[in-house]
Each structure stands twice: as structure tokens, then as C-alpha cells.
Design a protein around this motif. Structure first.
Motif, mmCIF file in Angstrom:
data_model
loop_
_atom_site.group_PDB
_atom_site.id
_atom_site.type_symbol
_atom_site.label_atom_id
_atom_site.label_comp_id
_atom_site.label_asym_id
_atom_site.label_seq_id
_atom_site.Cartn_x
_atom_site.Cartn_y
_atom_site.Cartn_z
ATOM 1 N N ASP A 1 7.982 15.561 -7.798
ATOM 2 C CA ASP A 1 8.460 16.797 -7.308
ATOM 3 C C ASP A 1 7.657 17.150 -5.712
ATOM 4 O OD1 ASP A 1 9.419 17.359 -9.648
ATOM 5 O OD2 ASP A 1 8.027 19.077 -10.331
ATOM 6 N N LEU A 2 7.066 16.242 -5.102
ATOM 7 C CA LEU A 2 6.650 16.600 -4.014
ATOM 8 C C LEU A 2 7.510 15.575 -2.703
ATOM 9 C CD1 LEU A 2 4.246 17.419 -1.476
ATOM 10 C CD2 LEU A 2 3.208 14.930 -2.196
ATOM 11 N N LEU A 3 7.739 14.297 -3.469
ATOM 12 C CA LEU A 3 8.460 13.306 -2.658
ATOM 13 C C LEU A 3 9.916 13.847 -2.369
ATOM 14 C CD1 LEU A 3 6.755 10.028 -3.822
ATOM 15 C CD2 LEU A 3 6.533 11.143 -1.819
ATOM 16 N N LEU A 4 10.664 14.280 -3.692
ATOM 17 C CA LEU A 4 12.027 14.656 -3.553
ATOM 18 C C LEU A 4 12.741 13.512 -2.959
ATOM 19 C CD1 LEU A 4 12.109 18.336 -3.077
ATOM 20 C CD2 LEU A 4 12.332 17.235 -5.127
ATOM 21 N N LEU A 5 12.475 12.039 -3.219
ATOM 22 C CA LEU A 5 13.127 11.106 -2.795
ATOM 23 C C LEU A 5 14.718 11.131 -3.256
ATOM 24 C CD1 LEU A 5 10.817 8.141 -2.981
ATOM 25 C CD2 LEU A 5 11.422 9.718 -1.047
ATOM 26 N N GLN A 6 15.728 10.698 -2.526
ATOM 27 C CA GLN A 6 17.080 10.784 -3.072
ATOM 28 C C GLN A 6 17.146 9.586 -3.831
ATOM 29 O OE1 GLN A 6 19.403 10.366 0.841
ATOM 30 N NE2 GLN A 6 19.395 12.441 1.168
ATOM 31 N N PRO A 7 18.076 9.903 -5.225
ATOM 32 C CA PRO A 7 18.116 8.775 -5.973
ATOM 33 C C PRO A 7 18.813 7.556 -5.611
ATOM 34 C CG PRO A 7 18.532 10.891 -6.981
ATOM 35 C CD PRO A 7 18.502 11.042 -5.706
ATOM 36 N N CYS A 8 19.740 7.732 -4.491
ATOM 37 C CA CYS A 8 20.347 6.546 -3.905
ATOM 38 C C CYS A 8 19.529 5.854 -3.144
ATOM 39 C CB CYS A 8 21.664 7.233 -3.276
ATOM 40 S SG CYS A 8 21.477 8.388 -1.797
ATOM 41 N N GLN A 9 18.331 6.273 -2.613
ATOM 42 C CA GLN A 9 17.546 5.454 -1.804
ATOM 43 C C GLN A 9 16.407 4.657 -2.714
ATOM 44 O OE1 GLN A 9 15.070 7.976 0.792
ATOM 45 N NE2 GLN A 9 15.006 6.078 2.344
ATOM 46 N N SER A 10 16.278 3.553 -2.641
ATOM 47 C CA SER A 10 15.074 2.744 -3.146
ATOM 48 C C SER A 10 13.842 2.958 -2.567
ATOM 49 C CB SER A 10 15.581 1.331 -3.291
ATOM 50 O OG SER A 10 15.318 0.621 -1.919
ATOM 51 N N SER A 11 12.717 2.753 -3.232
ATOM 52 C CA SER A 11 11.333 2.644 -2.702
ATOM 53 C C SER A 11 11.310 1.625 -1.780
ATOM 54 C CB SER A 11 10.272 2.639 -3.993
ATOM 55 O OG SER A 11 10.595 3.674 -4.881
ATOM 56 N N TYR A 12 11.937 0.721 -1.523
ATOM 57 C CA TYR A 12 11.728 -0.281 -0.785
ATOM 58 C C TYR A 12 12.161 0.054 0.667
ATOM 59 C CZ TYR A 12 9.468 -3.503 -4.016
ATOM 60 O OH TYR A 12 8.395 -4.129 -4.631
ATOM 61 N N GLN B 1 0.719 -1.230 0.209
ATOM 62 C CA GLN B 1 0.184 -0.005 0.047
ATOM 63 C C GLN B 1 0.974 1.258 0.049
ATOM 64 O OE1 GLN B 1 -3.157 -0.983 -0.155
ATOM 65 N NE2 GLN B 1 -4.046 0.808 -0.597
ATOM 66 N N ILE B 2 1.747 1.249 0.816
ATOM 67 C CA ILE B 2 2.810 2.362 0.742
ATOM 68 C C ILE B 2 3.478 2.504 -0.642
ATOM 69 C CG2 ILE B 2 5.045 3.378 1.798
ATOM 70 C CD1 ILE B 2 4.280 1.722 4.277
ATOM 71 N N LEU B 3 3.713 1.237 -1.288
ATOM 72 C CA LEU B 3 4.470 1.592 -2.533
ATOM 73 C C LEU B 3 3.298 2.263 -3.574
ATOM 74 C CD1 LEU B 3 6.523 -1.408 -3.523
ATOM 75 C CD2 LEU B 3 7.238 0.851 -3.470
ATOM 76 N N LEU B 4 2.256 1.753 -3.590
ATOM 77 C CA LEU B 4 1.077 2.355 -4.220
ATOM 78 C C LEU B 4 0.968 3.737 -4.353
ATOM 79 C CD1 LEU B 4 -1.792 -0.271 -4.252
ATOM 80 C CD2 LEU B 4 -0.040 0.002 -6.126
ATOM 81 N N LEU B 5 0.821 4.377 -3.251
ATOM 82 C CA LEU B 5 0.882 5.712 -2.712
ATOM 83 C C LEU B 5 2.051 6.471 -3.181
ATOM 84 C CD1 LEU B 5 -0.870 7.919 -1.616
ATOM 85 C CD2 LEU B 5 -0.004 7.457 0.708
ATOM 86 N N LEU B 6 3.470 5.952 -2.865
ATOM 87 C CA LEU B 6 4.497 6.547 -3.369
ATOM 88 C C LEU B 6 4.600 6.583 -5.054
ATOM 89 C CD1 LEU B 6 7.448 4.963 -1.282
ATOM 90 C CD2 LEU B 6 6.422 7.014 -1.214
ATOM 91 N N HIS B 7 4.094 5.573 -5.651
ATOM 92 C CA HIS B 7 4.134 5.677 -7.241
ATOM 93 C C HIS B 7 3.056 6.727 -7.616
ATOM 94 C CE1 HIS B 7 6.708 2.672 -7.509
ATOM 95 N NE2 HIS B 7 5.949 1.501 -7.695
#
Length: 801
Positions: free
Chosen positions: A607-618, A596-602
Motif C-alpha cells: 500500500d505504500l510502494l504501489l508498484l505497478q504489477p507489470c514491473q518486477s522487483s528486480y 538489500q533493496i529487495l529485503l527492504l521492498l519485501h
């Protein structure tokens, strides 16, 4: 540490007899309230450390724990002690004397050195494409090169710089209460300059004033004169001429021409040569990685990425061995020049228009005690060369949002693909197109990484906390005494999450300062007990409060994503209006939570999340789950017959775990991963959990509700249409819905364009070329009302009413 609000006590006292509004303040703020101690001194976290995964050497070498205790200084607080002179006349002329004493390096003969550089000489001799020998004589090419250099930069005028610094210091003291800068952060930057690498500051962009305020702040701290990369479309020709003489840089418009255009090739070669000379000279450079507020645009700036690409190319070609990158951010209580509409925001700022705006601002601030506080943030510097070497190992394959999410939305699949999302809304401009595809990817991910660091180091201002409380916790109004308690609670929660706050002092002074700044968007009502009731003013002002509250979202983003994911997981089991005890009965498996967290992350924009490219979604999913457990919303549930999660005595370390890749955490705590997958959780039954859970869900509600309304609008929209035309249609629908339902926080052009771009990536909308330009039309898959309803239902499962 000096407080930000006790520096003007006399001004606050003089404003205590200004009519009926002030009588309301005195009646409510006369209560005896204690100072909020967590705001002060040692309780502040030191923010802005660089990424330990991508830049471990910089993380260790450019930081020392002693700098965290150096405290703050106000860069606009100039007194007699800041000059070499003393006396009553000095006290009246200290601003002017201070500007004369600032060290401004002598102007170098940069144009001549650029003309003598290898790249320009190859153009003049015809050895490089786009130069002489292609229908142009060397004299014509030389004149064109000089014209492009004149557009790019101009020699600095030291007298003009000193005069402008004096006028700016006088203006800033009348506009702002203070401009705070952490001395420890400044010491890190000074230490980084000792290595000899050119300094490149990469900043957010909250206001047009940033490009003037940041060079002034760093000049006052002895860093020298910054070269600022300005947007040529944001300034008129007269203003561009003034900014060039103050050290501004502007890309010539020919750099955006196609790769096979001789004019474009020549312009890009000249710009490369000028940038190389700038970096070799060691002058610090300021680049804005974020688009300024105003017209709806992607968050990451295409122009900023183009400038960063020039720096990356200079380092990779060996012109300079390395460059030191510094993430920078500026935060305001209220942005001074926030545009009223997108039309005025898209117009270039003229010299006389800016002067009139300054005069109007001075007139409004004359004798006014409601001044704005500002914080300048300098994160830990890091090496570009080190990042380039280490970051490439973290890159993996990525897929489009349509591939990842569309089958799940339509019910055709239940398994989330094991890959990352590729979502880039920022277009690639000419200077960046000239780079190799691998270098383009490096610049894109580096810019996202730096912007993440800038946002993480930004302090949360008091207006953001107050707007969040009024919008998401007390939308119907609240008694002032309770609001003060919630303000203290939310401040402590922000500090506990490693984010700094841009204020300190007594709670009642903070509340009075903040509510006075928000007086256009709140209503104060006096009750017979002598207390005050604070009510958000209904109407479009709620949109402004929503924009202010977005500044607090990064501090609670992980918990907000987790709470909405839990809401989506419970949506099919328990009625949303059901009691909290009934929802707490449900067992939530770790696998279901991850999915469920993965679905919401996708679904949420990058532009809102700004996740670091070195950090995977999992890895981020595990972080979200950990945060929910740490804040007490989830508690582990021991299933019958299973070993307790805390029982580590009987765990064995298998041989396959002795050596694992550094980024593989899937099996780090057990030799049987299936046991970890079988863990279950429940919602905590503590008394504070229902309100906190609802508060976290509401933090993402403006964006998710906009997406849901955009899905409901699909069958009403007139397609095909241009992107701007369809955005106007959707915005009118959001405004009409806001009038009916009172959810004005969704009637925002930036949220509307985010919904359109997300639906385009999801395959709901398709873009085709036509003689009139790109046209949007509904895809055949979502032409049916049934699939449109599935999309809306998929989004609404994450919304907590």
C-alpha cells in the motif's frame, strides 16, 4: 500561467494588521527576495502518461505534445464573461446564470430499460437462479427488483442539479482560494470520449468533498453529469436520498451476502443489469479506488474494486465493446474535513450534520485570508480492453511474505528467493467474489496500477514540502531565510523527478501562505537581527506534519528506499555515528545492493510502494540504483584490472542477445552478466551528500520506526486479542514512547495497523477463529525473546538515527 497566490492580493494586504502574529510576519517577510522562476510555465513537467508497457496504443493515440502548453484554469472562477449576458446585474448574478446554462442531458427512462433487460427478464421468468420459481411469485420478484433499483439509483432532477451547482459554486469560492485544472488534461479526456466508449474515472479519495467537487469540476468543463459510486456506510439515509437525486449510486447491502444466498444472487443480478444499462447509455462514472482518510483501513477500497469488477465484467461479456479508464486525483493544501479521531471518522455523515459542518466552515472562513488551494488531476485515458489483453502476459508466480523474508530475518538463509511478493490487505466483497478467480486478480492488479498512475500524476502541494522540511530537515527549528532557500531547493528537486507542484508565485508569498495554513503546528519566534525562527510545535501536531509529508514521499520513494538499503548494508561495517568519510571508504557491490533493496521492498507494505504489477522487483532494484547514481549519492568504483564501465568500444554483441523477451533486461548491456554483477560503488564525498542522504533516510523513518517499536512491543502485548484490541494496545505503547522520546510522528493509527498486518503476513502474528471472532496470537516461532530481538534488529538496520 496565472499564479495561484496573486489572485487575492488585496485579501493578503487586509490581513496585514491583525495583531502580534502579523507583526511577526511583516518583520520576517519584509526582506527583498527574488521570484522562484522554476515554479513557472515551461519548467513544469506534464504528468499522467499511461503505462507504455500495458497500453502502448493508448499511450500514443490519446496524447499530443501541444496540449502540454495549454496551461491551467480555475473551475470556480466564474465571471460575467462565462455567461451569455452582460451588465451590472449579470455581474451580481453570474453564478446563478452560469448554473442555468450548464448542459444537463435529459433524464432517460433507465428503470424501464433495466426492467426490460435480458438479465432481469430471466429473473422474472425463473430462468436465472435467485428469481421466480424458487418459492417466489413473479410479482414478488418484480417488487423486490424495483426495491433494489430504488436503492441503487434514482432519476436525476435537473432543477435540483442546477440549484445545487449554484450553491456549491458559491460555497467553494468561500472555502478555497482556487481549484486548478490543467486544460491539456481536460482536452485528453474530451478526445477519449469521441471514441464512443463509456468513460470511467477512477480516483483517489482524500476527502468526502471529492465526490461533490469532481462532478462539479467536470460538469463545468462540458463533460456532463457524472454518476458517482458512493459508499452507503458513509452516508445517512437522508443524505443517500439527496445524493441519488444528484446522480449518486449505492450498492444494495444484499450484494455482500454469500454466493449461495438467493437474496444475494438476485441483488447482484439486478446490479449487473443496472450497470450494463449505465455503460450502454454512455454516462460517465466516477469510482473511488482509495479508502477515505479516517479509520485505519487498507489503502485500496474493497467497494471501489467491487464497482470496477462490474465494469470489467460488462466489457468481457460484450455488453460494451470497451471502456475508457481515466486515473483521477484531487490534492489539497489541507484536507477540509480531516477527522479528528477514528470514532467520528467511522460514523456515517448525516444530512443535517453535513449542513451544520458547512455553516461552521463558512463562519470560520468569513473574512479569513487563509484559504486552501486545490488541484484536480486527470491522467491520460487508456483502453480497458487493451490493458486486459496486454497485462496478463506480465503476471508471474508470487509468494507470501513469510516465505520470502522469515528465513532471512531468523538467520536461517541468506539468499532472497527469485519471486515476487503477494500481499493483499483489501478483502474481497460479494460482487467481486462472483467473478472468476482470474478476473478477480485482473481487477486487483488493475486497481493497483490505476492508483499508482493517480498518485504519480498528483501535484505536490506547498504544505507537503514545508511539513517535510520542518519534520525531517529542521526538526529543531530554522531561520526563515534558510527555510526559504530549502523550500526552493526541494521544489526544484521535486520538479526534476517528474512530479508537478500545485503552486507558483513569489517565494515569500508562498511561505507566508503555507505557514499560515500550518500555524497550528508551528511556532514563529523573532530574533534581534529582524529575522524569524520557525520551529515545529512539539507534541501530537508532529503526527499531522508527518501525514502531510507523506504526500511528498512518492516523488523521492526510489531514492529513499535506496538510501535506507545502503544504510542497512553499512550497518554491520561502520558505526552509524561514524564520519561520512569513513562510510565512503566502504566498497558496495552491486549484488549486495540488489539484495538489500529487495529485503527492504519485501518489508515495506504494498500500500505504500504501489508498484505497478507489470514491473518486477528486480527492475525496480535497478531503477533504485540508477536513481542513487543520478542524484550523486553513489559513484562507480573501478576495481583494479577491470575494464572501465564507460568503455563500450570493446564490447561485443553475442548471438544470444540478438533476440530476447521484451521484459528481460538482465543482460542488455554486456554479453557477460558476471561482469555487471562485479561492479562496485562508493558513497560520494561531495559536501551536499551527507545531509541529502540523511534526509532521504528520514522520509521512511516514521514507518520503519513504528515497525521497530511494534517488534519491541511483542513481549509486552496481551495476546490473544482481536485485531482492533491489539491495535489499541500498540497505539497506547507508541503514544507512551512518543511522550518519552518525542517521536510523535510514529503515534499514528494507520502506521500501527500497517505494522500489525505486516507482522501477520510475516508469520510473527497468527490469526485464528473463535466464538468472539478472529483472534491474533503470537506464533510459536516468535514466542522466544531471541527471535523477537532478531526481528527488531533486522528492521532497525534500515533506520538512520
Amino acid at each position: 500561467m496565472d499564479t495561484m497566490l496573486e489572485s487575492r492580493p488585496q485579501t493578503q494586504q487586509r490581513s496585514s494588521h491583525n495583531g502580534q502574529e502579523t507583526s511577526l510576519w511583516s518583520s520576517g517577510f519584509g526582506m527583498k527576495l527574488e521570484a522562484v522562476t522554476p515554479f513557472l510555465g515551461k519548467y513544469r513537467p506534464f504528468v499522467g502518461r499511461c503505462c507504455q508497457t500495458c497500453t502502448p496504443k493508448s499511450w500514443e493515440s490519446l496524447f499530443h505534445r501541444s496540449i502540454t502548453d495549454l496551461g491551467f484554469c480555475s473551475v470556480i472562477l466564474v465571471k460575467e464573461e462565462n455567461t451569455r449576458f452582460r451588465g451590472w446585474l449579470v455581474r451580481r448574478l453570474c453564478y446563478f446564470l452560469w448554473s442555468l446554462e450548464q448542459h444537463i442531458p435529459p433524464c432517460q427512462d433507465a428503470p424501464q430499460k433495466i426492467m426490460e433487460s435480458t438479465g432481469v427478464q430471466n429473473l422474472l421468468s425463473g430462468r436465472a437462479p435467485g428469481g421466480a420459481g424458487e418459492g417466489q411469485t413473479p410479482d414478488l420478484v418484480k417488487k423486490e427488483v424495483q426495491r433494489l433499483l430504488g436503492h441503487f439509483q434514482a432519476p436525476r432532477r435537473p432543477f435540483l442539479l442546477r440549484l445545487f451547482s449554484w450553491a456549491l459554486l458559491w460555497f467553494l469560492n468561500r472555502l478555497f482560494l482556487n481549484v486548478q485544472l490543467h486544460k491539456g488534461q481536460m482536452k485528453m479526456v474530451h478526445k477519449a470520449t469521441q471514441a464512443g466508449s463509456p468513460l470511467v474515472l477512477l480516483s483517489t479519495h482524500k476527502s468526502l468533498l471529492d465526490g461533490i467537487l469532481l462532478p462539479f469540476a467536470l460538469l463545468s468543463q462540458g463533460l456532463g453529469v457524472l454518476r458517482v459510486a458512493w459508499d452507503p456506510h458513509a452516508c445517512s439515509p437522508a443524505l443517500r436520498a439527496l445524493l441519488r437525486n444528484l446522480g449518486g449510486l449505492f450498492l444494495p447491502p444484499e450484494t455482500n451476502l454469500s454466493l449461495d444466498s438467493s437474496e444475494g444472487v438476485l441483488a447482484r443480478a439486478v446490479v449487473h443489469a443496472a450497470m450494463e444499462q449505465l455503460l450502454v447509455s454512455g454516462e460517465p462514472l466516477l469510482i473511488f479506488l482509495e479508502e477515505p482518510p479516517g479509520a485505519p483501513r487498507p489503502r485500496l477500497s474493497a467497494l471501489g474494486q467491487a464497482w470496477l469488477g462490474l465494469v470489467v465484467q460488462a466489457v468481457q461479456t460484450g455488453i460494451v465493446p470497451d471502456a475508457t479508464l481515466v486515473p483521477v486525483a484531487v490534492t489539497y493544501d489541507l484536507v477540509p474535513d480531516a477527522p479528528c479521531d477514528t470514532h467520528h471518522a467511522s460514523l456515517p455523515l448525516g444530512l443535517w450534520t453535513g449542513a451544520l459542518a458547512v455553516l461552521r466552515r463558512l463562519r470560520s472562513c468569513w473574512g479569513c485570508s487563509h484559504k486552501v488551494c486545490v488541484r484536480v488531476h486527470l491522467a491520460q485515458p487508456f483502453s480497458l480492453q487493451e490493458y486486459t489483453i496486454n497485462a496478463r502476459s506480465c503476471w508471474g508466480g508470487r509468494q507470501t511474505l513469510e516465505y520470502l523474508l522469515q528465513p532471512i530475518v531468523l538467520g536461517q538463509c541468506t539468499v532472497v528467493p527469485d519471486t515476487e511478493k503477494e500481499q493483499e490487505w483489501t478483502p474481497i466483497t460479494g460482487p467481486l467474489l462472483a467473478l472468476k478467480e482470474e478476473d478477480q486478480l485482473l481487477v486487483r492488479r488493475l486497481s493497483r496500477h490505476v492508483l499508482n498512475a493517480s498518485v504519480a500524476s498528483s501535484a505536490v502541494m506547498s504544505t507537503a514540502i514545508m511539513a517535510t522540511l520542518l519534520l525531517f530537515k529542521h526538526s529543531k527549528g530554522v531561520v526563515l531565510s534558510q527555510l526559504l532557500g530549502d523550500f526552493s531547493w526541494l521544489t526544484e528537486e521535486t520538479l526534476l523527478r517528474g512530479f508537478d507542484v500545485g503552486f507558483s508565485g513569489q517565494l515569500r508569498c508562498l511561505a507566508q501562505h503555507t505557514l499560515s495554513l500550518l500555524r497550528a503546528h508551528v511556532v514563529l519566534l523573532r530574533v534581534h537581527q529582524g529575522d524569524l525562527v520557525v520551529v515545529p510545535r512539539p507534541g501530537p501536531g508532529l503526527t499531522h506534519l508527518a501525514r502531510l509529508s507523506a504526500e511528498l514521499l512518492p516523488a523521492f520513494l526510489s531514492e529513499a528506499v535506496g538510501a535506507c538499503a545502503v544504510r542497512g548494508l553499512l550497518a554491520g561495517r561502520v558505526p552509524p555515528e561514524g564520519p561520512w568519510e569513513l562510510q565512503g571508504i566502504e566498497l558496495l557491490s552491486q549484488n549486495e545492493l540488489y539484495r538489500q533493496i529487495l529485503l527492504l521492498l519485501h518489508l515495506l507494505p504494498q500500500d505504500l510502494l504501489l508498484l505497478q504489477p507489470c514491473q518486477s522487483s528486480y527492475c525496480y532494484c535497478q531503477e533504485v540504483l540508477d536513481r542513487l547514481i543520478q542524484c550523486g549519492l553513489l559513484v562507480a568504483e573501478e576495481t583494479p584490472g577491470s575494464r572501465p564501465a564507460c568503455d563500450t568500444g570493446r564490447q561485443r554483441l553475442s548471438a544470444k542477445l540478438l533476440w530476447k523477451p521484451s521484459g528481460d533486461f538482465t543482460d542488455s548491456d554486456s554479453d557477460d552478466f558476471k561482469e555487471a554483477e562485479g561492479r562496485y560503488f562508493r558513497l560520494s564525498q561531495q559536501s551536499r551528500c551527507p545531509d541529502f542522504f540523511l534526509f532521504l533516510c528520514r522520509l521512511l523513518s516514521p514507518l520503519l520506526k513504528t515497525f521497530a517499536q511494534a517488534a519491541a512491543f511483542l513481549h509486552q502485548g496481551q495476546l490473544p486479542d482481536t485485531e482492533s484490541g491489539y491495535m489499541e494496545q500498540l497505539l497506547q505503547f507508541l503514544q507512551a514512547t512518543a511522550q518519552e522520546e518525542g517521536i510523535f510522528e510514529c503515534a499514528d493509527p494507520n502506521l500501527a495497523i500497517s505494522a500489525i498486518w505486516t507482522f501477520r503476513d510475516l508469520g510473527v502474528l497468527q490469526q485464528t477463529m473463535s466464538p468472539e471472532g478472529p483472534q491474533l496470537h503470537l506464533s510459536p516461532t516468535f514466542a522466544s525473546r531471541e527471535n523477537q530481538d532478531k526481528l527488531e534488529q533486522f528492521i532497525r538496520q534500515f533506520i538512520c538515527s
